[in-house]
Motif scaffolding. Structure first.
Motif, short mmCIF file in Angstrom:
data_model
loop_
_atom_site.label_atom_id
_atom_site.label_comp_id
_atom_site.label_asym_id
_atom_site.label_seq_id
_atom_site.Cartn_x
_atom_site.Cartn_y
_atom_site.Cartn_z
N MET A 1 0.86 -1.18 0.00
CA MET A 1 0.00 0.00 0.00
C MET A 1 0.90 1.23 0.00
O MET A 1 1.76 1.38 0.86
CB MET A 1 -0.90 -0.05 1.23
N THR A 3 1.51 4.94 0.83
CA THR A 3 0.96 5.83 1.85
C THR A 3 1.41 7.27 1.61
O THR A 3 2.60 7.56 1.58
CB THR A 3 1.38 5.39 3.26
N TYR A 28 1.88 4.89 10.88
CA TYR A 28 1.95 5.05 9.43
C TYR A 28 3.34 5.52 9.02
O TYR A 28 3.91 6.43 9.63
CB TYR A 28 0.91 6.06 8.93
N LYS A 64 -3.48 2.74 -2.69
CA LYS A 64 -2.95 3.94 -2.04
C LYS A 64 -3.91 4.45 -0.98
O LYS A 64 -5.11 4.19 -1.03
CB LYS A 64 -2.66 5.02 -3.08
N ARG A 65 -3.33 5.18 -0.04
CA ARG A 65 -4.13 5.79 1.01
C ARG A 65 -3.49 7.12 1.38
O ARG A 65 -2.28 7.30 1.29
CB ARG A 65 -4.22 4.89 2.23
N GLU A 89 -11.31 9.51 -3.64
CA GLU A 89 -11.95 8.20 -3.80
C GLU A 89 -12.01 7.81 -5.27
O GLU A 89 -11.73 6.67 -5.64
CB GLU A 89 -13.35 8.22 -3.19
N CYS A 93 -8.09 6.18 -3.95
CA CYS A 93 -7.31 6.41 -2.74
C CYS A 93 -8.24 6.45 -1.52
O CYS A 93 -9.21 7.19 -1.51
CB CYS A 93 -6.56 7.73 -2.86
N SER A 94 -7.93 5.64 -0.51
CA SER A 94 -8.68 5.74 0.73
C SER A 94 -8.16 6.94 1.52
O SER A 94 -7.03 7.38 1.30
CB SER A 94 -8.56 4.45 1.55
N ARG A 96 -7.78 8.45 5.42
CA ARG A 96 -7.86 8.18 6.85
C ARG A 96 -7.59 9.46 7.63
O ARG A 96 -6.63 10.17 7.34
CB ARG A 96 -6.87 7.10 7.24
N ASP A 104 -11.64 5.81 8.01
CA ASP A 104 -11.47 5.89 6.56
C ASP A 104 -12.72 6.57 5.99
O ASP A 104 -13.82 6.02 6.06
CB ASP A 104 -11.31 4.49 5.97
#
Length: 194
Positions: A1, A3, A28, A64-65, A89, A93-94, A96, A104
């Motif tokens: 993932m 970040t 993270y 990805k986030r 979105e 991409c999420s 958080r 999320d």
């Protein structure tokens, strides 16, 4: 993932260190960090680093986030935040937000929180408009003059016209009378009534 981390502070006297430390303590590890020093009143997409972040996210193919410490990092108001989250979105991409218990925002629960925020923001805007309209109506009933105060009167408008006919420059007239160049130009063009 993959970040991404986004941080924002309002002034150059502030740093993003606390935001980054909070994100790091939450476990993270950033692949890329984007940080703006810009007022929170500026829409997210008009922030230079946020725009770079969006571009980078849209070009990243693997999962990805985006991690932010607080919700207000994502926009100036609920509508801006909603737009930012929807754009993220759509780019896959999420999002958080640690402030919301590491929620999320692209999940069902996150969407519920955002919808609630948007509804509250809309109600606040409606209330603001109602209060403003009521205040204006009351001022009119009381005979108060609304709008910006005039910067000139009949005598100063006449003086400006005389100076213009005498060949004095618009800039000089504005300085002499303590008004803007635009005011002098409106007088010159006959668009200004004292």
């Amino acid at each position: 993932m993959h970040t991404f981390i986004y941080a924002r502070v309002s002034t150059s006297g502030q740093t993003t260190e606390n935001q980054l430390l909070e994100i790091e303590r939450a476990g993270y590890e950033a692949d890329a960090i984007f940080a703006d020093t810009i007022s929170g009143k500026v829409p997210a997409i008009e922030r230079p680093e946020f725009a770079k972040l969006m571009d980078t996210i849209s070009r990243t193919r693997k999962p990805k986030r985006l991690i932010v410490s607080k919700l207000d990092r994502l926009g100036r108001d609920a509508v801006d935040i909603l737009g930012s989250v929807r754009a993220l979105e759509q780019a896959g991409c999420s999002v958080r937000v640690l402030q919301l218990g590491d929620l999320d925002l692209t999940s069902s629960a996150g969407k519920l929180v955002l919808s609630t925020l948007a509804a509250v923001a809309e109600i606040e805007r409606d209330f603001l408009v109602e209060r403003t309209q009521a205040g204006l109506a009351r001022a009119r009933v009381e005979g108060k003059r609304l709008g910006r105060p005039k910067v000139t009167n009949d005598d100063s408008v006449e003086s400006i016209r005389n100076a213009l006919s005498g060949g004095v420059s618009v800039s000089q007239i504005a300085r002499d009378h303590g008004v803007s160049r635009a005011t002098v130009i409106r007088v010159r063009d006959g668009e200004y009534a004292a």
